[in-house]
Design a protein around this motif. Structure first.
Motif, PDB file in Angstrom:
ATOM      1  N   ARG A   3      46.360 -94.051 -51.873  1.00  0.00           N
ATOM      2  CA  ARG A   3      46.204 -95.124 -50.899  1.00  0.00           C
ATOM      3  C   ARG A   3      45.980 -96.454 -51.629  1.00  0.00           C
ATOM      4  NH1 ARG A   3      41.470 -93.015 -47.266  1.00  0.00           N
ATOM      5  NH2 ARG A   3      40.971 -91.813 -49.117  1.00  0.00           N
ATOM      6  N   GLU A  34      37.050-101.162 -37.172  1.00  0.00           N
ATOM      7  CA  GLU A  34      37.704 -99.897 -37.497  1.00  0.00           C
ATOM      8  C   GLU A  34      38.599 -99.420 -36.359  1.00  0.00           C
ATOM      9  OE1 GLU A  34      34.555 -98.116 -40.783  1.00  0.00           O
ATOM     10  OE2 GLU A  34      34.519 -97.328 -38.732  1.00  0.00           O
ATOM     11  N   ARG A  38      42.588 -98.714 -36.791  1.00  0.00           N
ATOM     12  CA  ARG A  38      43.269 -97.480 -36.384  1.00  0.00           C
ATOM     13  C   ARG A  38      44.512 -97.784 -35.558  1.00  0.00           C
ATOM     14  NH1 ARG A  38      37.931 -95.600 -35.823  1.00  0.00           N
ATOM     15  NH2 ARG A  38      37.901 -96.145 -33.604  1.00  0.00           N
ATOM     16  N   VAL A  42      45.781 -97.801 -39.740  1.00  0.00           N
ATOM     17  CA  VAL A  42      44.899 -97.603 -40.898  1.00  0.00           C
ATOM     18  C   VAL A  42      43.679 -96.809 -40.423  1.00  0.00           C
ATOM     19  CG1 VAL A  42      43.577 -98.708 -42.736  1.00  0.00           C
ATOM     20  CG2 VAL A  42      45.678 -99.777 -41.900  1.00  0.00           C
ATOM     21  N   TYR A  44      41.122 -95.343 -41.768  1.00  0.00           N
ATOM     22  CA  TYR A  44      40.104 -95.105 -42.780  1.00  0.00           C
ATOM     23  C   TYR A  44      38.899 -96.035 -42.564  1.00  0.00           C
ATOM     24  CZ  TYR A  44      44.348 -93.180 -44.845  1.00  0.00           C
ATOM     25  OH  TYR A  44      45.504 -92.495 -45.043  1.00  0.00           O
ATOM     26  N   VAL A  65      38.825-101.667 -47.898  1.00  0.00           N
ATOM     27  CA  VAL A  65      39.431-100.587 -47.127  1.00  0.00           C
ATOM     28  C   VAL A  65      40.634-100.054 -47.903  1.00  0.00           C
ATOM     29  CG1 VAL A  65      41.028-102.052 -45.800  1.00  0.00           C
ATOM     30  CG2 VAL A  65      40.196 -99.901 -44.811  1.00  0.00           C
ATOM     31  N   ARG A  66      40.954 -98.782 -47.698  1.00  0.00           N
ATOM     32  CA  ARG A  66      42.144 -98.183 -48.305  1.00  0.00           C
ATOM     33  C   ARG A  66      43.261 -98.162 -47.265  1.00  0.00           C
ATOM     34  NH1 ARG A  66      42.115 -97.165 -53.953  1.00  0.00           N
ATOM     35  NH2 ARG A  66      39.929 -97.059 -54.546  1.00  0.00           N
ATOM     36  N   PRO A  68      47.225 -96.847 -46.109  1.00  0.00           N
ATOM     37  CA  PRO A  68      48.135 -95.721 -46.350  1.00  0.00           C
ATOM     38  C   PRO A  68      49.172 -96.077 -47.414  1.00  0.00           C
ATOM     39  CG  PRO A  68      47.874 -96.143 -43.994  1.00  0.00           C
ATOM     40  CD  PRO A  68      47.246 -97.293 -44.704  1.00  0.00           C
TER      41      PRO A  68
END
Length: 286
Positions: A3, A34, A38, A42, A44, A65-66, A68
């Motif tokens: 990622r 978050e 999503r 994303v 995570y 943040v990581r 994809p």
């Protein structure tokens, strides 16, 4: 596949959030962000530079943040925009240096606290300003700005701020690099506190206790003793609505954001509490 790391510069008005960190019982900034991530693809969790409490605002909060595989920071900037609530936004998303971490790489922070020391706040600024006249321990007091500035300046230096933060925060020496008061116009003033780290509620207790001392409700002797030795005092925790996390600082070699972005953040709303009043003596400095 690996990622991709990304550094996010976000802003928010904290009025309707229970603080930054995810918790039961109500909406937090972390949950809102978050959830938007999503929807943008994303799924995570994020790691912020730090937490802010209920009702506190941020001009610059930073989060790691990581992303994809094959998902870039530029893609995130475009895809997340439709999913963000109106009181939360993204200024910049950027792939940082491999050694970057939003929290552990931070070299310091600057907070700003707005106080109405004369007159009355405009309707636009009222939700983001402390009005001393509404505080029972300050009601009826005459607060001279020069006296407040003098007391704030006494806090500068490396010291144990145990008397000025919640005891749940780690007790350790912290350095307050500067603590100044600036006039913004129409009786509105801004305390600027810059340091290498802050305990929970530290800015609010420092500002509130300086105001209490300026009002004569707390002796200067007790205020100085609290600064010099950590002696507990009956200080004042100023209300959250006046507090703004202004900036998170990093060493130049790790900073994901350019000096130009820091001076003029892209996408930051030019409305209170992020802007400065037109004609204020602080516009050029900001």
């Amino acid at each position: 596949m690996k990622r991709t790391p990304s550094a996010l510069w976000i802003w928010y008005r904290g009025t309707d959030y229970l603080g930054f960190q995810r918790q039961p019982g109500g909406l937090t900034v972390q949950e809102a962000l978050e959830g938007s991530l999503r929807k943008a693809g994303v799924p995570y969790p994020i790691m912020p530079a730090g937490r802010t409490d209920r009702g506190v605002h941020a001009r610059m909060q930073v989060a790691s943040v990581r992303l994809p595989p094959f998902y870039t920071s530029e893609m995130l900037t475009e895809r997340i925009a439709p999913h963000l609530p109106p009181d939360l936004g993204l200024c910049v998303a950027r792939r940082p240096d491999p050694g970057f971490h939003a929290q552990w790489s931070a070299a310091g922070k600057e907070y700003r606290y707005r106080i109405q020391l004369g007159g009355t706040p405009t309707e636009a600024w009222r939700p983001f300003v402390m009005e001393p006249s509404t505080e029972p321990r300050l009601e009826g007091s005459v607060l001279r700005p020069e006296r407040v500035a003098e007391l704030l300046a006494l806090a500068v230096g490396q010291r144990d701020f145990y008397a000025f933060h919640e005891h749940s925060s780690l007790r350790k020496p912290r350095t307050l690099e500067s603590s100044t008061l600036h006039e913004l116009g129409n009786g509105l003033f801004e305390a600027r506190l810059r340091g290498d780290g802050f305990g929970r509620y530290q800015v609010r207790y420092l500002v509130g206790s300086a105001l209490l001392t300026a009002a004569g409700a707390l002796s200067e002797e007790h205020y100085r003793s609290a600064l010099d030795s950590g002696t507990t005092i009956p200080g004042l925790k100023a209300p959250a609505k006046g507090l703004l996390l202004w900036e998170v600082r990093y060493a130049p070699e790790l900073d994901p954001f350019t000096p130009e972005e820091r001076a003029r953040p892209p996408g930051l709303p030019q409305v209170p509490p992020f802007c400065l009043p037109v004609g204020s003596d602080s516009e050029a400095a900001a």
